[in-house]
Design an enzyme around this catalytic site. Structure first.
Site, PDB file in Angstrom:
ATOM      1  N   GLY A  19      39.373  -7.186 -12.141  1.00  0.00           N
ATOM      2  CA  GLY A  19      38.559  -7.608 -11.005  1.00  0.00           C
ATOM      3  C   GLY A  19      38.772  -9.069 -10.686  1.00  0.00           C
ATOM      4  O   GLY A  19      37.840  -9.819 -10.418  1.00  0.00           O
ATOM      5  N   ALA A  20      40.050  -9.477 -10.673  1.00  0.00           N
ATOM      6  CA  ALA A  20      40.400 -10.903 -10.653  1.00  0.00           C
ATOM      7  C   ALA A  20      40.561 -11.494  -9.259  1.00  0.00           C
ATOM      8  O   ALA A  20      40.821 -12.684  -9.136  1.00  0.00           O
ATOM      9  CB  ALA A  20      41.705 -11.115 -11.432  1.00  0.00           C
ATOM     10  N   SER A  21      40.392 -10.714  -8.212  1.00  0.00           N
ATOM     11  CA  SER A  21      40.766 -11.197  -6.887  1.00  0.00           C
ATOM     12  C   SER A  21      39.705 -12.062  -6.216  1.00  0.00           C
ATOM     13  O   SER A  21      40.030 -12.878  -5.348  1.00  0.00           O
ATOM     14  CB  SER A  21      41.109 -10.006  -5.974  1.00  0.00           C
ATOM     15  OG  SER A  21      40.000  -9.129  -5.866  1.00  0.00           O
ATOM     16  N   VAL A  22      38.431 -11.906  -6.591  1.00  0.00           N
ATOM     17  CA  VAL A  22      37.361 -12.657  -5.928  1.00  0.00           C
ATOM     18  C   VAL A  22      36.262 -12.985  -6.936  1.00  0.00           C
ATOM     19  O   VAL A  22      36.231 -12.463  -8.049  1.00  0.00           O
ATOM     20  CB  VAL A  22      36.726 -11.859  -4.758  1.00  0.00           C
ATOM     21  CG1 VAL A  22      37.706 -11.653  -3.629  1.00  0.00           C
ATOM     22  CG2 VAL A  22      36.159 -10.528  -5.248  1.00  0.00           C
ATOM     23  N   ILE A  24      33.481 -13.828  -9.549  1.00  0.00           N
ATOM     24  CA  ILE A  24      33.451 -14.191 -10.960  1.00  0.00           C
ATOM     25  C   ILE A  24      34.832 -14.055 -11.581  1.00  0.00           C
ATOM     26  O   ILE A  24      35.276 -14.918 -12.339  1.00  0.00           O
ATOM     27  CB  ILE A  24      32.418 -13.324 -11.706  1.00  0.00           C
ATOM     28  CG1 ILE A  24      31.001 -13.681 -11.246  1.00  0.00           C
ATOM     29  CG2 ILE A  24      32.540 -13.506 -13.218  1.00  0.00           C
ATOM     30  CD1 ILE A  24      29.933 -12.742 -11.770  1.00  0.00           C
ATOM     31  N   ASP A  71      44.363  -0.493 -10.418  1.00  0.00           N
ATOM     32  CA  ASP A  71      43.045   0.107 -10.248  1.00  0.00           C
ATOM     33  C   ASP A  71      42.616   0.616 -11.618  1.00  0.00           C
ATOM     34  O   ASP A  71      43.187   1.568 -12.142  1.00  0.00           O
ATOM     35  CB  ASP A  71      43.146   1.259  -9.239  1.00  0.00           C
ATOM     36  CG  ASP A  71      41.815   1.972  -9.012  1.00  0.00           C
ATOM     37  OD1 ASP A  71      40.854   1.702  -9.753  1.00  0.00           O
ATOM     38  OD2 ASP A  71      41.753   2.813  -8.093  1.00  0.00           O
ATOM     39  N   SER A 152      25.507  -7.054 -16.709  1.00  0.00           N
ATOM     40  CA  SER A 152      24.554  -7.454 -15.671  1.00  0.00           C
ATOM     41  C   SER A 152      23.161  -7.405 -16.260  1.00  0.00           C
ATOM     42  O   SER A 152      22.890  -6.643 -17.197  1.00  0.00           O
ATOM     43  CB  SER A 152      24.653  -6.486 -14.484  1.00  0.00           C
ATOM     44  OG  SER A 152      23.598  -6.709 -13.561  1.00  0.00           O
ATOM     45  N   TYR A 165      24.094   2.228 -10.199  1.00  0.00           N
ATOM     46  CA  TYR A 165      24.789   1.063 -10.746  1.00  0.00           C
ATOM     47  C   TYR A 165      24.091   0.590 -12.018  1.00  0.00           C
ATOM     48  O   TYR A 165      24.740   0.281 -13.025  1.00  0.00           O
ATOM     49  CB  TYR A 165      24.810  -0.051  -9.697  1.00  0.00           C
ATOM     50  CG  TYR A 165      25.320  -1.387 -10.190  1.00  0.00           C
ATOM     51  CD1 TYR A 165      26.683  -1.617 -10.320  1.00  0.00           C
ATOM     52  CD2 TYR A 165      24.429  -2.416 -10.510  1.00  0.00           C
ATOM     53  CE1 TYR A 165      27.154  -2.853 -10.759  1.00  0.00           C
ATOM     54  CE2 TYR A 165      24.891  -3.646 -10.940  1.00  0.00           C
ATOM     55  CZ  TYR A 165      26.255  -3.861 -11.067  1.00  0.00           C
ATOM     56  OH  TYR A 165      26.711  -5.075 -11.506  1.00  0.00           O
ATOM     57  N   THR A 201      27.963 -14.196  -4.840  1.00  0.00           N
ATOM     58  CA  THR A 201      29.361 -13.779  -4.684  1.00  0.00           C
ATOM     59  C   THR A 201      29.436 -12.748  -3.558  1.00  0.00           C
ATOM     60  O   THR A 201      28.441 -12.474  -2.875  1.00  0.00           O
ATOM     61  CB  THR A 201      29.906 -13.129  -5.980  1.00  0.00           C
ATOM     62  OG1 THR A 201      29.224 -11.881  -6.191  1.00  0.00           O
ATOM     63  CG2 THR A 201      29.709 -14.042  -7.182  1.00  0.00           C
TER      64      THR A 201
END
Length: 256
Positions: A19-22, A24, A71, A152, A165, A201
């Site tokens: 999940g490195a694109s945006v 955190i 993915d 979370s 979630y 975010t």
């Protein structure tokens, strides 16, 4: 917070950040590169990671960010990711499981396809990457590695909002402790969860839309990406005899 000097042992070692694109994930990648690590950042949007990588390279840092399209809900893509890391960088020393998402549907609205998609990213993808990272470490005799799961506060209390979630994040809480107990029997590899409250975010923007998210963030206290990055560096830089197991971090004004 622990001194950043504790990060010196990670220089020239390899980290995987999902999940490195945006948000955190992007912030974590930048910080680890600044500490001299080789970071493989993966997400479905490789171009966004490439832009971050280019910006970091222009700063002349000793570390580097390598973009990789993956993915994490697809087991074949995860297998290919780890094969790439092994072939080109030896293996994973630090794994940061950051990939995750939610939809706005309630439990009375969400359909099976949406539930499975969320489970596959938030739970199954996390376990696959943790599993393969630990195996990479053990195979190479790396006993000081680190698995960090971005959880979370939703994994610790039920607010009545984003309930499916929340269920996936309760699963992460259980998996983090289960993984620690399995790993401690084999190695001194450390396992940490970081559980943020509200962070400013794109997470909310994707769920409720740009305008509603902007209005929401005006009415509540939030954490910054840097707050979460600082918590991660604290865990990574702790003395080797100290495992920071679960950091729960809320905005000071958050009531729940």
């Amino acid at each position: 917070m622990a001194s950043s000097s504790g990060m010196s042992r990670w220089a020239n070692r390899v980290a995987l950040v999902t999940g490195a694109s945006v948000g955190i994930g992007a912030g974590i990648c930048a910080s680890l590169v600044e500490h001299g690590m080789t970071v493989v950042g993966c997400a479905r949007n490789k171009d966004a990671i490439q832009k971050i990588s280019d910006d970091l390279r222009d700063k002349g840092l000793t570390g580097k960010l390598i973009p990789y399209k993956c993915d994490v809900s697809d087991e074949t893509e995860v297998n290919n990711l780890f094969a790439y890391i092994e072939a080109n960088h030896g293996g994973v020393d630090v794994c940061v499981n950051n990939a995750g998402f939610s939809t706005h549907q309630t439990l009375l609205e969400i359909n099976a396809t949406e539930m499975r998609a969320m489970l596959d990213v938030n739970v199954v993808g996390l376990v696959l990457c943790a599993q393969k990272s630990v195996n990479s470490m053990l195979t190479r005799g790396v006993h000081d590695g680190h698995i960090i799961n971005i959880n979370s506060m939703a994994g610790h209390r039920i607010s009545g909002f984003l309930n499916f979630y929340t269920a996936t994040k309760f699963a992460v809480t259980a998996l983090n402790e289960g993984l620690r107990k399995e790993v401690v029997a084999k190695s001194r590899i450390r396992v940490t969860a970081i559980s943020p409250g509200a962070v400013d975010t794109h997470f909310a923007h994707r769920i409720v839309g740009e305008e509603m998210a902007k209005q929401m963030y005006k009415t509540i206290d939030t954490l910054s990406v840097q707050d979460i990055v600082d918590a991660l560096i604290f865990a990574l830089s702790a003395p080797e005899n100290s495992q920071v197991h679960d950091i729960q971090i809320r905005p000071t004004g958050q009531k729940e």
